[in-house]
Design a protein around this motif. Sequence first.
Motif, short mmCIF file in Angstrom:
data_model
loop_
_atom_site.label_atom_id
_atom_site.label_comp_id
_atom_site.label_asym_id
_atom_site.label_seq_id
_atom_site.Cartn_x
_atom_site.Cartn_y
_atom_site.Cartn_z
N VAL A 255 20.12 6.70 0.08
CA VAL A 255 19.25 7.87 -0.11
C VAL A 255 18.34 7.65 -1.31
CG1 VAL A 255 19.20 10.29 -0.78
CG2 VAL A 255 20.72 9.56 1.03
N GLY A 256 18.91 7.18 -2.42
CA GLY A 256 18.12 6.94 -3.62
C GLY A 256 17.05 5.88 -3.40
N ALA A 257 17.41 4.81 -2.69
CA ALA A 257 16.42 3.77 -2.39
C ALA A 257 15.30 4.32 -1.51
CB ALA A 257 17.10 2.59 -1.70
N SER A 258 15.67 5.16 -0.55
CA SER A 258 14.68 5.77 0.33
C SER A 258 13.71 6.65 -0.45
CB SER A 258 15.37 6.59 1.42
OG SER A 258 14.44 7.22 2.26
N VAL A 259 14.25 7.37 -1.43
CA VAL A 259 13.41 8.25 -2.27
C VAL A 259 12.39 7.42 -3.05
CG1 VAL A 259 13.44 9.71 -4.34
CG2 VAL A 259 15.04 10.16 -2.47
N VAL A 260 12.83 6.29 -3.62
CA VAL A 260 11.93 5.46 -4.42
C VAL A 260 10.77 4.95 -3.57
CG1 VAL A 260 11.75 3.26 -5.65
CG2 VAL A 260 13.68 4.78 -6.10
N PHE A 261 11.03 4.65 -2.32
CA PHE A 261 9.96 4.15 -1.46
C PHE A 261 9.16 5.31 -0.84
CE2 PHE A 261 12.45 0.33 -1.80
CZ PHE A 261 11.51 -0.69 -1.70
N ALA A 262 9.83 6.22 -0.15
CA ALA A 262 9.12 7.25 0.61
C ALA A 262 8.49 8.31 -0.28
CB ALA A 262 10.06 7.89 1.62
N CYS A 263 9.26 8.88 -1.20
CA CYS A 263 8.74 10.00 -2.00
C CYS A 263 7.65 9.54 -2.97
CB CYS A 263 9.88 10.67 -2.77
SG CYS A 263 11.08 11.47 -1.69
N VAL A 264 7.86 8.39 -3.61
CA VAL A 264 6.83 7.89 -4.52
C VAL A 264 5.60 7.47 -3.72
CG1 VAL A 264 6.28 6.21 -6.32
CG2 VAL A 264 8.59 7.14 -6.16
N GLY A 265 5.81 6.81 -2.58
CA GLY A 265 4.69 6.42 -1.74
C GLY A 265 3.90 7.62 -1.24
N GLN A 266 4.62 8.67 -0.85
CA GLN A 266 3.96 9.89 -0.40
C GLN A 266 3.12 10.52 -1.51
OE1 GLN A 266 6.12 13.59 -0.18
NE2 GLN A 266 5.52 13.89 1.95
N THR A 267 3.69 10.58 -2.73
CA THR A 267 2.98 11.16 -3.87
C THR A 267 1.72 10.35 -4.18
OG1 THR A 267 5.08 11.96 -4.78
CG2 THR A 267 3.21 11.87 -6.28
N GLU A 268 1.84 9.03 -4.20
CA GLU A 268 0.68 8.16 -4.44
C GLU A 268 -0.40 8.37 -3.38
OE1 GLU A 268 1.89 4.00 -6.45
OE2 GLU A 268 2.79 4.34 -4.50
N PHE A 269 0.04 8.44 -2.13
CA PHE A 269 -0.90 8.55 -1.01
C PHE A 269 -1.72 9.83 -1.12
CE2 PHE A 269 -1.67 10.27 3.30
CZ PHE A 269 -2.57 9.33 3.75
N PHE A 270 -1.06 10.96 -1.34
CA PHE A 270 -1.78 12.23 -1.37
C PHE A 270 -2.66 12.36 -2.61
CE2 PHE A 270 1.27 13.45 1.89
CZ PHE A 270 0.46 14.17 2.75
N SER B 229 0.85 -1.19 0.00
CA SER B 229 0.00 0.00 0.00
C SER B 229 0.88 1.24 0.00
CB SER B 229 -0.90 0.00 1.23
OG SER B 229 -0.13 0.22 2.41
N GLU B 230 0.27 2.40 -0.24
CA GLU B 230 1.04 3.65 -0.24
C GLU B 230 1.70 3.89 1.11
OE1 GLU B 230 -2.26 3.43 -0.76
OE2 GLU B 230 -2.96 4.82 -2.30
N LEU B 231 0.97 3.61 2.20
CA LEU B 231 1.54 3.85 3.53
C LEU B 231 2.64 2.85 3.86
CD1 LEU B 231 -1.66 4.78 5.60
CD2 LEU B 231 0.10 6.29 4.66
N GLN B 232 2.49 1.61 3.44
CA GLN B 232 3.57 0.63 3.66
C GLN B 232 4.82 1.06 2.90
OE1 GLN B 232 1.52 -2.89 2.35
NE2 GLN B 232 1.07 -3.56 4.44
N ARG B 233 4.63 1.55 1.70
CA ARG B 233 5.78 2.00 0.90
C ARG B 233 6.44 3.21 1.55
NH1 ARG B 233 5.72 2.83 -5.69
NH2 ARG B 233 7.95 3.21 -5.91
N PHE B 234 5.64 4.17 2.01
CA PHE B 234 6.17 5.35 2.68
C PHE B 234 6.94 4.93 3.93
CE2 PHE B 234 4.87 9.76 4.54
CZ PHE B 234 6.17 10.21 4.34
N GLY B 235 6.37 4.02 4.70
CA GLY B 235 7.04 3.55 5.91
C GLY B 235 8.37 2.86 5.62
N ALA B 236 8.43 2.09 4.51
CA ALA B 236 9.70 1.46 4.13
C ALA B 236 10.75 2.52 3.83
CB ALA B 236 9.49 0.56 2.92
#
Length: 561
Positions: free
Chosen positions: A460-475, A410-417
């Motif tokens: 940092v790049g891996a974190s961006v793929v999970f958190a930033c994309v997950g955040q964008t999807e969520f909102f 889910s978007e929140l699971q991805r953001f949390g990762a």
Amino acid sequence: MEAHKDTLLSEEPLENSIERRSERIIDIKGVKHHTTDSWRACSYILVTECFEELAYYGIQFNLVTFLKTVLHENNVTAARNYTNWQGTCYIAPLVGAIIADSYLGRYLTTVVFFTVYLVGMAAMSISASFPTCAGPDCLQDGSFKSFVFFLGLYMMAIGAGGIKPCVSSFGADQFDDSIPAERLKKDSFFNWFFFAIYIGSFVSGTAVVWVQDHYGWVVGLGIPTLFIAFAIASFMLGSSSYRFQKPLESPIVRVFQVLVAATRKWAVRVPRDDSLLHEAPENSSMVDVHKLQHTPELRFLDKAAVISSDDEIADPWRLCTVTQVEELKVVVGMLPIWATGIVYFSVLAQFSSTFLEQGRTMNKQVGAFAIPPASLASFDAVSVIFWVPVYDRVLVPAARRLTGRERGLSELQRFGAGLLLSVLVMAAAALVETRRLALARGEGLSSMSILWQVPQYFLVGASVVFACVGQTEFFYNEAPPSMRSLCSALALLTVALGSYLSSLVVTAVAWLTTRGGEAGWIPDDLNEGHLDRFFWLLAAMSALNLAVFVCCARRYSRKNV
């Protein structure tokens, strides 16, 4: 059989009615949603975003250098001007989002702000051709060259900020959420959208910066201007393929209408039967495409939908629909998760500050080459370019098999990762700094190679793929249709607020650790300080932020359409 036949006959007109209403509200022009080739439309948007980021990062990466070498600004002035400009880039999205959601729609808003963007870039390019005075006595802010440059720079900031919340949302608009296969395509689109961003970042951080350093600023600023022209051309070429969403009422006005109506009825009791609350009839011209079901949270706001007299039905400042009330509840419910994004970006802000300071103290010689510390930032882009296809083609199918969900995580699971990976980023940086300090303080060993920073940049790049994309999807997915651009702008605002929080943390640490005449954790000579402790502090702050996020995510209730 006759009963079954009657049911079929009664269902068909209902489907047609819903489809006709959806088309009236959503599709203004272009191909209808059930025949649109969504990926064909999005290919133009992805190319547009890549060109736009090539231009944006082509200015960002070398802006301080231009301010110091061409406009003769000192370090403090150049740093202040850079910070002010970047802050404008991430505050302007609020303006673009309100215009898109309320008046012009995302397509026209993007075109308008792209025009401002192009004019600003052209002004900056022209200013670079003006004569530059030599010597320390040159005028800085009072010169005509500086005036034209800063005029163009802030027009570019307004243009870039205005399109940021619109382009990603407009791309997601091309997919029909009512079709499962389209939903999966939309999830994949957000991955490739960030892939396009970091392709632009990587090319600008290598090729464009090199051209600026070796061929001068007339060419160096002319190339990003050309990229913006290409971006506009790509966006316009796809016009016949796009789905266009009609802007609804102003989201800000809708929010204040609920607050005002609820306040006016503070003494009114909310009925136990939710069906007695006001909702727009199906045949209303102002009916929302997606009605939201009533939820029991924030009962005070429900007062805005209580019908106390027939006279108030025509006054939206006295009576609101259930959907309108629920829209505000959705936004309020997202705020705790939004706040965790601020802390996340305050940690990621070290990527362009303390990480560079750490790199300057390390051995930059690799064979016959000396690696500039700033060039290691390209490993962040390389990491994103690596992780996006891995996530989209490998991790999502694997997670889908394990969880049974169509989207995998889910978007929140991805953001949390992504938040978890940010803890690992700071832990890796702290371990490297601990070892570097041990070597620098006389263990008789050679200085530490700057290549030891590569893992923390890659994380940092891996974190961006999970958190930033997950955040964008969520909102995007959770935002009401009338507020999607605005919620995307709020997500972008966390980047600016995270930078300010980072500055506050650095200032507080410097003040606390230099009392009593101590060198402090972050002195000018890092060999006399404890940057490792600062990194561990940020790792702890990030871990605490992750714990808060988990609590907020568990309590969060998804909107119910």
